[in-house]
Write an enzyme that holds these catalytic residues in place. Structure first.
Site, PDB file in Angstrom:
ATOM      1  CG  ASN A   9      21.464  87.079 124.982  1.00  0.00           C
ATOM      2  OD1 ASN A   9      21.801  87.889 124.125  1.00  0.00           O
ATOM      3  ND2 ASN A   9      20.487  86.213 124.810  1.00  0.00           N
ATOM      4  CG  HIS A  17      26.561  87.916 109.331  1.00  0.00           C
ATOM      5  ND1 HIS A  17      25.726  87.610 110.382  1.00  0.00           N
ATOM      6  CD2 HIS A  17      27.320  86.801 109.137  1.00  0.00           C
ATOM      7  CE1 HIS A  17      25.950  86.369 110.778  1.00  0.00           C
ATOM      8  NE2 HIS A  17      26.916  85.862 110.052  1.00  0.00           N
TER       9      HIS A  17
HETATM   10  C1  BV8 Z   1      27.503  79.704 105.903  1.00  0.00           C
HETATM   11  C2  BV8 Z   1      22.957  89.443 107.341  1.00  0.00           C
HETATM   12  C3  BV8 Z   1      29.066  78.262 104.855  1.00  0.00           C
HETATM   13  C4  BV8 Z   1      21.762  89.736 106.538  1.00  0.00           C
HETATM   14  C5  BV8 Z   1      22.620  87.291 108.441  1.00  0.00           C
HETATM   15  C6  BV8 Z   1      21.492  75.127 104.896  1.00  0.00           C
HETATM   16  C7  BV8 Z   1      22.024  75.721 103.750  1.00  0.00           C
HETATM   17  C8  BV8 Z   1      23.025  76.682 103.810  1.00  0.00           C
HETATM   18  C9  BV8 Z   1      23.496  77.082 105.037  1.00  0.00           C
HETATM   19  C10 BV8 Z   1      22.943  76.503 106.169  1.00  0.00           C
HETATM   20  C11 BV8 Z   1      21.970  75.529 106.125  1.00  0.00           C
HETATM   21  N1  BV8 Z   1      21.652  75.167 107.407  1.00  0.00           N
HETATM   22  C12 BV8 Z   1      22.386  75.882 108.270  1.00  0.00           C
HETATM   23  C13 BV8 Z   1      23.184  76.682 107.538  1.00  0.00           C
HETATM   24  C14 BV8 Z   1      24.135  77.624 108.017  1.00  0.00           C
HETATM   25  C15 BV8 Z   1      23.430  78.961 108.072  1.00  0.00           C
HETATM   26  C16 BV8 Z   1      22.664  79.032 109.368  1.00  0.00           C
HETATM   27  O1  BV8 Z   1      23.274  79.118 110.413  1.00  0.00           O
HETATM   28  N2  BV8 Z   1      21.322  78.953 109.300  1.00  0.00           N
HETATM   29  C17 BV8 Z   1      20.537  79.012 110.521  1.00  0.00           C
HETATM   30  C18 BV8 Z   1      19.227  79.736 110.268  1.00  0.00           C
HETATM   31  C19 BV8 Z   1      20.311  77.579 111.009  1.00  0.00           C
HETATM   32  N3  BV8 Z   1      24.475  79.944 108.015  1.00  0.00           N
HETATM   33  C20 BV8 Z   1      24.828  80.486 106.840  1.00  0.00           C
HETATM   34  O2  BV8 Z   1      24.276  80.292 105.797  1.00  0.00           O
HETATM   35  C21 BV8 Z   1      26.069  81.360 106.919  1.00  0.00           C
HETATM   36  N4  BV8 Z   1      26.993  80.941 105.900  1.00  0.00           N
HETATM   37  O3  BV8 Z   1      27.219  78.845 106.724  1.00  0.00           O
HETATM   38  O4  BV8 Z   1      28.373  79.510 104.840  1.00  0.00           O
HETATM   39  C22 BV8 Z   1      30.382  78.453 105.484  1.00  0.00           C
HETATM   40  C23 BV8 Z   1      30.500  78.311 106.873  1.00  0.00           C
HETATM   41  C24 BV8 Z   1      31.740  78.464 107.461  1.00  0.00           C
HETATM   42  C25 BV8 Z   1      32.846  78.749 106.666  1.00  0.00           C
HETATM   43  C26 BV8 Z   1      32.710  78.910 105.289  1.00  0.00           C
HETATM   44  C27 BV8 Z   1      31.469  78.746 104.682  1.00  0.00           C
HETATM   45  C28 BV8 Z   1      25.723  82.812 106.667  1.00  0.00           C
HETATM   46  C29 BV8 Z   1      24.806  83.302 107.778  1.00  0.00           C
HETATM   47  C30 BV8 Z   1      24.641  84.826 107.668  1.00  0.00           C
HETATM   48  C31 BV8 Z   1      23.206  85.186 107.340  1.00  0.00           C
HETATM   49  N5  BV8 Z   1      23.055  86.640 107.395  1.00  0.00           N
HETATM   50  N6  BV8 Z   1      22.566  88.628 108.477  1.00  0.00           N
HETATM   51  C32 BV8 Z   1      20.812  90.633 107.286  1.00  0.00           C
HETATM   52  O5  BV8 Z   1      21.081  91.091 108.409  1.00  0.00           O
HETATM   53  O6  BV8 Z   1      19.753  90.861 106.689  1.00  0.00           O
HETATM   54  S1  BV8 Z   1      22.170  86.407 109.809  1.00  0.00           S
HETATM   55  C33 BV8 Z   1      21.259  87.322 110.901  1.00  0.00           C
HETATM   56  O7  BV8 Z   1      21.151  86.478 112.061  1.00  0.00           O
HETATM   57  C34 BV8 Z   1      21.922  88.560 111.425  1.00  0.00           C
HETATM   58  O8  BV8 Z   1      23.273  88.717 111.089  1.00  0.00           O
HETATM   59  C35 BV8 Z   1      21.820  88.338 112.943  1.00  0.00           C
HETATM   60  O9  BV8 Z   1      22.689  89.107 113.637  1.00  0.00           O
HETATM   61  C36 BV8 Z   1      22.145  86.914 112.952  1.00  0.00           C
HETATM   62  C37 BV8 Z   1      22.055  86.126 114.183  1.00  0.00           C
HETATM   63  O10 BV8 Z   1      20.894  86.484 114.849  1.00  0.00           O
HETATM   64  P1  BV8 Z   1      21.094  87.216 116.264  1.00  0.00           P
HETATM   65  O11 BV8 Z   1      21.997  88.375 116.073  1.00  0.00           O
HETATM   66  O12 BV8 Z   1      21.486  86.220 117.271  1.00  0.00           O
HETATM   67  O13 BV8 Z   1      19.640  87.780 116.506  1.00  0.00           O
HETATM   68  P2  BV8 Z   1      18.411  87.009 117.154  1.00  0.00           P
HETATM   69  O14 BV8 Z   1      17.212  87.853 116.953  1.00  0.00           O
HETATM   70  O15 BV8 Z   1      18.409  85.586 116.712  1.00  0.00           O
HETATM   71  O16 BV8 Z   1      18.759  86.983 118.716  1.00  0.00           O
HETATM   72  C38 BV8 Z   1      18.793  88.198 119.441  1.00  0.00           C
HETATM   73  C39 BV8 Z   1      19.237  87.856 120.854  1.00  0.00           C
HETATM   74  O17 BV8 Z   1      19.370  89.082 121.597  1.00  0.00           O
HETATM   75  C40 BV8 Z   1      18.250  86.992 121.600  1.00  0.00           C
HETATM   76  O18 BV8 Z   1      18.947  85.999 122.325  1.00  0.00           O
HETATM   77  C41 BV8 Z   1      17.567  87.980 122.576  1.00  0.00           C
HETATM   78  O19 BV8 Z   1      17.210  87.348 123.788  1.00  0.00           O
HETATM   79  C42 BV8 Z   1      18.660  88.979 122.808  1.00  0.00           C
HETATM   80  N7  BV8 Z   1      18.185  90.326 123.123  1.00  0.00           N
HETATM   81  C43 BV8 Z   1      17.071  90.952 122.645  1.00  0.00           C
HETATM   82  N8  BV8 Z   1      16.994  92.190 123.180  1.00  0.00           N
HETATM   83  C44 BV8 Z   1      18.081  92.338 123.993  1.00  0.00           C
HETATM   84  C45 BV8 Z   1      18.836  91.162 123.945  1.00  0.00           C
HETATM   85  N9  BV8 Z   1      19.975  90.983 124.658  1.00  0.00           N
HETATM   86  C46 BV8 Z   1      20.374  92.020 125.431  1.00  0.00           C
HETATM   87  N10 BV8 Z   1      19.712  93.194 125.513  1.00  0.00           N
HETATM   88  C47 BV8 Z   1      18.568  93.383 124.819  1.00  0.00           C
HETATM   89  N11 BV8 Z   1      17.910  94.553 124.926  1.00  0.00           N
END
Ligand code: BV8
Length: 244
Positions: A211, A117
């Site tokens: 996790n 990303h």
């Molecule tokens: C794509 C960079 C096509 C920026 C990020 C409609 C229109 C267009 C696209 C879509 C759509 N619907 C769905 C999609 C796909 C979309 C998507 O998935 N949307 C989601 C919201 C449904 N994806 C995209 O658009 C991607 N591109 O699909 O292009 C394609 C696909 C394939 C091949 C070719 C083309 C692009 C997605 C990238 C977006 N950019 N980040 C920035 O950082 O500002 S995403 C962002 O979310 C970060 O990268 C982050 O890392 C990522 C995922 O989140 P997590 O890392 O999981 O973080 P989260 O807070 O959710 O969870 C934390 C976890 O840690 C929890 O489980 C928690 O319990 C745990 N935790 C907390 N503390 C601890 C812990 N674990 C252990 N120890 C601890 N102490």
């Protein structure tokens, strides 16, 4: 569901990480109750449409996160360092694929790393695609040192709706993977959240989720180890290294 697994000594390990692995270094996650998306809508700050509509808000969002990341970068935690230890001592290939845009894996010592990303530490010009290292604030006045234009500079991160980076390299790693670990990710964002299904379909790898709590895809994993990353990751890495 088998409870433990001893991989071959030269097996290939692929590790997907998300914001949870950086949480104990002081960086906010996205979807925890007090996470980033509880304070701002991703549609307003993390899409190309948002940047076109209101670049000032997007720059402010990333300037704030870049500053927080700068403070945290000197502080990789024991989970980051355990993965670097695994890579240094393991006989097979270890590949870390991170969704994170911070540099904590690098400062923790990981070498074979894919930032799917993008990264806070680089900027890209929308006009000429020139990529530069970047540390300070950015604005619509920032000049590109490639084409000299203002108004095109943006963070070199992948926004929602944009294609993640290095998908070919990622696919190649998943196909050859014998052990797939998923650390600190909620399983919300695709295609990263789909990697476990890719690996399960290939049917070659043992899969483990490490996790704080079960992710959306928890049921797809052979094994789950739950707790803070700085606990569960070093102890799992020690278990693997004890098999050498
Ligand atoms: C794509 C960079 C096509 C920026 C990020 C409609 C229109 C267009 C696209 C879509 C759509 N619907 C769905 C999609 C796909 C979309 C998507 O998935 N949307 C989601 C919201 C449904 N994806 C995209 O658009 C991607 N591109 O699909 O292009 C394609 C696909 C394939 C091949 C070719 C083309 C692009 C997605 C990238 C977006 N950019 N980040 C920035 O950082 O500002 S995403 C962002 O979310 C970060 O990268 C982050 O890392 C990522 C995922 O989140 P997590 O890392 O999981 O973080 P989260 O807070 O959710 O969870 C934390 C976890 O840690 C929890 O489980 C928690 O319990 C745990 N935790 C907390 N503390 C601890 C812990 N674990 C252990 N120890 C601890 N102490």
């Amino acid at each position: 569901m088998p409870q433990s697994f001893t991989p071959e000594k030269n097996s290939n390990i692929v590790i997907l990480t998300g914001a949870g692995i950086s949480q104990e270094s002081g960086l906010e996650t996205f979807r925890d109750p007090d996470g980033i998306w509880s304070k701002v809508r991703l549609e307003d700050v993390a899409t190309p449409e948002a940047f076109a509509k209101n670049p000032h808000d997007v720059h402010s969002f990333y300037n704030m996160r870049r500053e927080r990341h700068r403070v945290a970068t000197a502080n990789p935690n024991h989970a980051h360092m355990a993965l670097a230890r695994l890579e240094a001592q393991w006989l097979g290939q270890v590949t870390v694929i991170t969704q994170n845009v911070d540099s904590l894996h690098e400062s923790g010592g990981t070498q074979n790393l894919i930032h799917m990303h993008g990264v806070h530490s680089k900027a890209r010009c929308n006009h000429c695609q020139h990529i530069v290292s970047w540390e300070g604030d950015m604005s619509t006045e920032t000049l590109c040192d490639g084409c000299g234009d203002a108004g095109g500079m943006r963070p070199h991160v992948v926004w929602f709706g944009e294609t993640p980076l290095e998908l070919g390299r990622i696919q190649a790693a998943l196909v050859e993977c014998d052990l797939f670990l998923s650390i600190g990710t909620s399983g919300n964002v695709y295609p990263a959240a789909g990697f476990i299904s890719v690996v399960q379909k290939i049917g070659r790898a043992h899969t483990v989720e490490l996790n704080l709590e079960p992710s959306l895809g928890a049921e797809l994993f052979d094994e789950g180890r739950y707790g803070p990353a700085t606990d569960v990751v070093p102890s799992y890495v020690d278990e693997l290294l004890e098999t050498l």
